[in-house]
Design a protein around this motif. Structure first.
Motif, PDB file in Angstrom:
ATOM      1  N   LYS A  14       0.622  -1.283   0.015  1.00  0.00           N
ATOM      2  CA  LYS A  14       0.060   0.124  -0.046  1.00  0.00           C
ATOM      3  C   LYS A  14       0.815   1.215   0.099  1.00  0.00           C
ATOM      4  N   THR A  15       1.997   1.219   0.721  1.00  0.00           N
ATOM      5  CA  THR A  15       2.872   2.405   0.807  1.00  0.00           C
ATOM      6  C   THR A  15       3.366   2.879  -0.616  1.00  0.00           C
ATOM      7  N   GLY A  16       3.773   1.576  -1.221  1.00  0.00           N
ATOM      8  CA  GLY A  16       4.435   1.730  -2.769  1.00  0.00           C
ATOM      9  C   GLY A  16       3.287   2.182  -3.711  1.00  0.00           C
ATOM     10  N   ALA A  17       2.219   1.605  -3.443  1.00  0.00           N
ATOM     11  CA  ALA A  17       1.143   1.891  -4.355  1.00  0.00           C
ATOM     12  C   ALA A  17       0.454   3.234  -4.501  1.00  0.00           C
ATOM     13  N   ARG A  18       0.940   3.723  -3.336  1.00  0.00           N
ATOM     14  CA  ARG A  18       0.163   5.212  -2.950  1.00  0.00           C
ATOM     15  C   ARG A  18       1.135   6.162  -4.016  1.00  0.00           C
ATOM     16  N   SER A  19       2.389   6.017  -4.226  1.00  0.00           N
ATOM     17  CA  SER A  19       3.325   6.703  -4.960  1.00  0.00           C
ATOM     18  C   SER A  19       3.063   6.560  -6.436  1.00  0.00           C
ATOM     19  N   LEU A  20       2.469   5.476  -6.994  1.00  0.00           N
ATOM     20  CA  LEU A  20       2.268   5.265  -8.418  1.00  0.00           C
ATOM     21  C   LEU A  20       1.310   6.246  -8.748  1.00  0.00           C
ATOM     22  N   GLY A  21       1.524   6.731 -10.289  1.00  0.00           N
ATOM     23  CA  GLY A  21       0.755   7.527 -10.901  1.00  0.00           C
ATOM     24  C   GLY A  21      -0.796   7.280 -10.968  1.00  0.00           C
ATOM     25  N   GLN A  22      -1.557   8.405 -10.554  1.00  0.00           N
ATOM     26  CA  GLN A  22      -3.221   8.045 -10.677  1.00  0.00           C
ATOM     27  C   GLN A  22      -3.454   7.583 -11.924  1.00  0.00           C
ATOM     28  N   ALA A  23      -2.934   7.891 -13.012  1.00  0.00           N
ATOM     29  CA  ALA A  23      -3.423   7.423 -14.400  1.00  0.00           C
ATOM     30  C   ALA A  23      -3.196   5.994 -14.503  1.00  0.00           C
ATOM     31  N   LEU A  24      -2.070   5.479 -13.912  1.00  0.00           N
ATOM     32  CA  LEU A  24      -1.839   3.771 -13.957  1.00  0.00           C
ATOM     33  C   LEU A  24      -2.820   3.165 -13.227  1.00  0.00           C
ATOM     34  N   ARG A  25      -3.216   3.757 -11.757  1.00  0.00           N
ATOM     35  CA  ARG A  25      -4.162   3.083 -11.134  1.00  0.00           C
ATOM     36  C   ARG A  25      -5.471   3.130 -11.729  1.00  0.00           C
ATOM     37  N   ASN A  26      -5.933   4.021 -12.276  1.00  0.00           N
ATOM     38  CA  ASN A  26      -7.014   4.314 -13.167  1.00  0.00           C
ATOM     39  C   ASN A  26      -7.095   3.341 -14.144  1.00  0.00           C
ATOM     40  N   HIS A  27      -5.951   3.260 -14.860  1.00  0.00           N
ATOM     41  CA  HIS A  27      -5.893   2.124 -16.144  1.00  0.00           C
ATOM     42  C   HIS A  27      -6.287   0.796 -15.574  1.00  0.00           C
ATOM     43  N   GLY A 293       1.769  -5.326  -7.868  1.00  0.00           N
ATOM     44  CA  GLY A 293       2.330  -5.323  -6.579  1.00  0.00           C
ATOM     45  C   GLY A 293       3.914  -5.335  -6.723  1.00  0.00           C
ATOM     46  N   SER A 294       4.387  -5.947  -7.956  1.00  0.00           N
ATOM     47  CA  SER A 294       5.621  -5.743  -8.109  1.00  0.00           C
ATOM     48  C   SER A 294       6.197  -4.327  -8.404  1.00  0.00           C
ATOM     49  N   LEU A 295       5.513  -3.604  -9.129  1.00  0.00           N
ATOM     50  CA  LEU A 295       5.593  -2.024  -9.353  1.00  0.00           C
ATOM     51  C   LEU A 295       5.652  -1.437  -7.776  1.00  0.00           C
ATOM     52  N   SER A 296       4.558  -1.808  -6.816  1.00  0.00           N
ATOM     53  CA  SER A 296       4.593  -1.209  -5.526  1.00  0.00           C
ATOM     54  C   SER A 296       5.993  -1.397  -4.839  1.00  0.00           C
ATOM     55  N   LEU A 297       6.188  -2.542  -4.751  1.00  0.00           N
ATOM     56  CA  LEU A 297       7.432  -3.014  -4.079  1.00  0.00           C
ATOM     57  C   LEU A 297       8.562  -1.949  -4.759  1.00  0.00           C
ATOM     58  N   LEU A 298       8.618  -2.042  -5.973  1.00  0.00           N
ATOM     59  CA  LEU A 298       9.676  -1.027  -6.687  1.00  0.00           C
ATOM     60  C   LEU A 298       9.763   0.292  -6.182  1.00  0.00           C
ATOM     61  N   ARG A 299       8.398   0.727  -6.069  1.00  0.00           N
ATOM     62  CA  ARG A 299       8.357   2.080  -5.580  1.00  0.00           C
ATOM     63  C   ARG A 299       8.580   2.411  -4.088  1.00  0.00           C
ATOM     64  N   LEU A 300       8.250   1.283  -3.333  1.00  0.00           N
ATOM     65  CA  LEU A 300       8.646   1.382  -1.772  1.00  0.00           C
ATOM     66  C   LEU A 300      10.119   1.453  -1.803  1.00  0.00           C
ATOM     67  N   HIS A 301      10.772   0.660  -2.434  1.00  0.00           N
ATOM     68  CA  HIS A 301      12.335   0.732  -2.193  1.00  0.00           C
ATOM     69  C   HIS A 301      12.887   2.047  -3.066  1.00  0.00           C
ATOM     70  N   ALA A 302      12.270   2.717  -3.694  1.00  0.00           N
ATOM     71  CA  ALA A 302      12.597   3.733  -4.315  1.00  0.00           C
ATOM     72  C   ALA A 302      12.540   4.931  -3.264  1.00  0.00           C
ATOM     73  N   LEU A 303      11.396   4.939  -2.477  1.00  0.00           N
ATOM     74  CA  LEU A 303      11.029   6.023  -1.425  1.00  0.00           C
ATOM     75  C   LEU A 303      11.815   5.850  -0.289  1.00  0.00           C
ATOM     76  N   SER A 304      12.307   4.568   0.145  1.00  0.00           N
ATOM     77  CA  SER A 304      13.327   4.309   1.106  1.00  0.00           C
ATOM     78  C   SER A 304      14.463   4.618   1.019  1.00  0.00           C
ATOM     79  N   ALA A 305      15.122   4.555  -0.405  1.00  0.00           N
ATOM     80  CA  ALA A 305      16.415   4.982  -0.658  1.00  0.00           C
ATOM     81  C   ALA A 305      16.467   6.572  -0.572  1.00  0.00           C
ATOM     82  N   GLU A 306      15.375   7.251  -0.932  1.00  0.00           N
ATOM     83  CA  GLU A 306      15.241   8.816  -0.860  1.00  0.00           C
ATOM     84  C   GLU A 306      15.732   9.283   0.712  1.00  0.00           C
ATOM     85  N   PHE A 307      15.676   8.723   1.808  1.00  0.00           N
ATOM     86  CA  PHE A 307      15.761   8.946   2.962  1.00  0.00           C
ATOM     87  C   PHE A 307      17.005   8.456   3.830  1.00  0.00           C
TER      88      PHE A 307
END
Length: 307
Positions: A14-27, A293-307
């Motif tokens: 859920k944390t990772g999915a929140r940062s995915l683009g709205q257009a992708l989620r709508n799609h 789910g895989s894209l969400s994990l990638l986004r979660l990892h990218a977010l973690s790397a920012e801090f």
């Protein structure tokens, strides 16, 4: 178990999915809506509602909308009681749907006595759980049984037997096979076995490192993970389970993540679903969950790397 596997996975995705683009989620939402039948259930490639695919449909909706699944539309199918669960996989589908819907009405459709009977019926005297009508331990069905007990908030029976049985599936390359006697380690069996052993506190640092190395070696040149070492083509299920396992081991960076992202994105179809692999001709709701789910994990990892 010290922490629920499903709760931890839900939180991460859920944390990772929140940062995915709205257009992708709508799609993706548009695709999911097509997979839902008039009876409220979700269908796979056979075109009729099924508890297994309804589980994946509701999982996907939870991720794209980032809130609990409202029970209204799916409730008629869930409450209809089309059949009682006959094996561990069906038990998990029923229980996970109930967990996600979180409604009293859904809860009343459960036959807990039948579920406990099925779980005990696939429990092996030597430890772990088998496939239906089998006599050897299955990493996957042992994992599903543990998740069933987690949802029911019931203590897992014979933990020592589970540990012993799963350790018997470990191979010298750090991976695990699905059943005893199989010739090589498998990505999905490895993810299932490691999740069980981690939750039971029965895997050490050296074993974890060896497992992470095995999973990294399963990455294909195209970026996805292969199911077994003997094939060349990667698939989305193996990619997702391998990423979940490596994330749990805090070792996701062993993968070439930009290549992984390209592989996952290549399987997104024009209608918003995901295919299983490059050779697969159509999307389905199960693989759409793995892709999201895989894209969400990638986004979660990218977010973690920012801090």
């Amino acid at each position: 178990m010290p922490i629920g596997f499903l709760a931890a996975l839900d939180g991460a995705l859920k944390t990772g999915a929140r940062s995915l683009g709205q257009a992708l989620r709508n799609h993706i939402t548009q695709y999911v809506s097509v997979c839902q039948s008039p009876d409220g259930g979700f269908c796979g490639r056979q075109g009729r509602s099924d508890l297994y695919y309804t589980d994946f449909g509701l999982r996907t909706l939870r991720l794209v909308h980032n809130h609990p699944v409202p029970p209204t539309k799916a409730m008629p199918f869930v409450a209809a009681g089309h059949h009682q669960p006959n094996d561990v996989l069906e038990c998990f589908s029923v229980l996970n749907i109930w967990r996600m819907m979180g409604s009293d009405e859904a809860k009343y459709t459960l036959n807990l006595d039948q579920i406990m009977l099925v779980l005990s019926g696939q429990h092996l005297p030597g430890g772990g759980y088998s496939r239906p009508n089998d006599t050897v331990v299955s990493a996957y069905h042992t994992f599903l049984a543990m998740l069933c007990y987690e949802i029911l908030d019931v203590d897992i029976p014979d933990k020592d037997g589970i540990i012993r049985a799963l350790n018997g599936l470990r191979r010298s390359d750090g991976g695990y096979c699905e059943t005893a006697g199989e010739p090589c380690s498998q990505t999905n069996a490895t993810a299932a076995a490691v999740a069980c052993l981690t939750l039971l506190g029965a895997i050490n640092a050296d074993e974890s490192a060896q497992t992470a190395a095995f999973l990294a070696n399963m990455q294909s040149p195209g970026g996805g993970l292969r199911a077994i070492p003997l094939i060349d083509e990667a698939d989305l299920l193996s990619t997702f389970t391998g990423m979940v396992c490596l994330s749990g081991l805090d070792d996701l960076e062993r993968l070439d993540l930009p290549q992984t992202a390209r592989f996952i994105s290549s399987l997104l179809t024009s209608d918003g679903g995901f295919r299983a692999s490059a050779s697969d001709g159509e999307a389905d709701i199960e693989y759409t969950y793995y892709g999201l789910g895989s894209l969400s994990l990638l986004r979660l990892h990218a977010l973690s790397a920012e801090f």
